[in-house]
Design a protein around this motif. Structure first.
Motif, PDB file in Angstrom:
ATOM      1  N   ASN A 135       0.543   2.268  -9.311  1.00 53.94           N
ATOM      2  CA  ASN A 135      -0.216   1.067  -9.705  1.00 53.94           C
ATOM      3  C   ASN A 135      -0.293  -0.104  -8.962  1.00 53.94           C
ATOM      4  O   ASN A 135      -0.631  -0.848  -8.763  1.00 53.94           O
ATOM      5  N   GLU A 138       0.865  -1.120  -2.673  1.00 53.34           N
ATOM      6  CA  GLU A 138      -0.721  -1.419  -2.313  1.00 53.34           C
ATOM      7  C   GLU A 138      -0.600  -1.507  -0.218  1.00 53.34           C
ATOM      8  O   GLU A 138      -0.671  -0.674  -0.447  1.00 53.34           O
ATOM      9  N   TYR A 173      -3.298   3.399  -3.336  1.00 58.76           N
ATOM     10  CA  TYR A 173      -4.604   2.544  -2.955  1.00 58.76           C
ATOM     11  C   TYR A 173      -5.199   2.910  -1.700  1.00 58.76           C
ATOM     12  O   TYR A 173      -5.997   3.149  -1.577  1.00 58.76           O
TER      13      TYR A 173
END
Ligand SMILES: C[S@@+](CC[C@H](N)C(=O)[O-])C[C@H]1O[C@@H](n2cnc3c(N)ncnc32)[C@H](O)[C@@H]1O
Length: 313
Positions: A135, A138, A173
């Protein structure tokens, strides 16, 4: 003389601080009751077990979330993916459970293929580290760690000992974007904290899963027969259990703990007696959190198998 050590320790500490900072949100969702009182100064001194956990967590990041870990991952993830694609050719809406998910790379890779995946873990280090990896990372290589800096033996060079490992090789992501670009809808991804035998023995879990994937997990059992019964019950009729990993039996050398240490031959008899049909079987050569640049290389020749729960029992 110790300048490289200082640089490495500070680099690793920055990474660990980032993980701890982002764990606050996780605590609210997993452990909503107020935290225990903060430790007093004297209690903050880490013991040998704490140090070992941090060390192994950094190595686990190399396994799961670095380019250096690719070969190690690929040696076990590839046969798993192949078995799943054969058994469940249309991943959309198919539910896979990954007990002992570690830092969750396998779960994310499966979701990137379109499966709905739930991981399960009971280690705080893995839950917090996995939450961070899934989470809060990135971009590729946005963190740098030096996980082998304290390994003073079997080095060809100091460069090897102090080498920097960028984390992640690719973020969750980015994997979502890549999946979308290939026309694949990234599956739902979740994580359940708790002991596998407690959480997944519940009647509500019976028949709830199209597949269960265990990677380096089944030998964490006190009683592997209990694990296999639970795995069987979790699957829907026709569901598939895919397993890879050794039979190291984590509790085997602890005199005060129960450990049912079976051989692979015995395991297969148990698996079939519980009701599974073995549909695929192979031996896989792989490593686990290996230091690829070390003179010492630890390899497992471990069983890989896929078994099906019959449609009618
Ligand atoms: C050897 S590691 C494998 C991790 C990951 N599957 C991999 O291949 O890298 C075993 C994992 O199972 C977890 N584990 C062990 N016993 C468990 C239990 N009873 N319930 C949930 N997780 C467990 C440990 O915390 C650890 O992360």
């Amino acid at each position: 003389m110790f300048a490289p050590h200082k640089v490495a320790i500070e680099q690793n500490q920055r990474f660990l601080d980032s993980i701890v900072k982002e764990s606050e949100t996780l605590y609210h969702s997993y452990w909503p009751s107020p935290p225990s009182p903060p430790p007093q100064d004297g209690e903050l001194r880490p013991n040998a077990l704490d140090l070992d956990k941090v060390h192994s967590t950094l190595r686990q990041f190399v396994r799961d979330w670095s380019a250096e870990g690719f070969q190690e991952r690929d040696s076990v993830f590839r046969p798993i993916m192949t078995a799943l694609q054969k058994a469940l050719p249309n991943p959309r809406g198919k539910k896979i459970l990954v007990p002992g998910a570690g830092l969750s790379r396998l779960s994310v890779d499966l979701a990137a293929c379109g499966f709905d995946v739930q991981g399960n873990e009971f280690s705080y280090h893995m839950l917090i580290g996995g939450h961070f990896a899934m989470n809060h990372c990135e971009n590729s290589g946005e963190h740098l760690i030096q996980p082998f800096c304290d390994g003073t033996i079997n080095n060809f060079s100091r460069r090897d000992q102090f080498r920097v490992v960028p984390i992640p090789d690719v973020s969750a992501y980015q994997m979502m974007d890549h999946a979308e670009a290939r026309g694949i809808q990234f599956g739902q991804l979740s994580m359940v904290a708790g002991d596998f035998t407690e959480v997944f023995k519940k009647p509500s879990q019976c028949g709830a899963w199209d597949s269960v994937v265990t990677c380096f997990f089944i030998d964490t059992a006190h009683n592997i027969v209990e694990y296999i019964h639970i795995l069987f019950d979790l699957l829907a009729p026709g569901g598939i259990w895919v397993n890879v990993g050794p039979l190291l039996f984590h509790f085997s050398d602890q005199l005060s703990e129960v450990s049912v240490d079976v051989t692979y031959e015995e395991l297969k008899v148990i698996v079939q007696n519980v009701g599974f049909e073995v549909v695929d079987e192979a031996t896989v050569t792989t490593s686990y959190t290996n230091n690829s640049q070390s003179m010492k290389q630890m390899l497992y020749h471990c069983p890989f198998f896929a078994c099906r729960k019959p449609v009618s029992e």
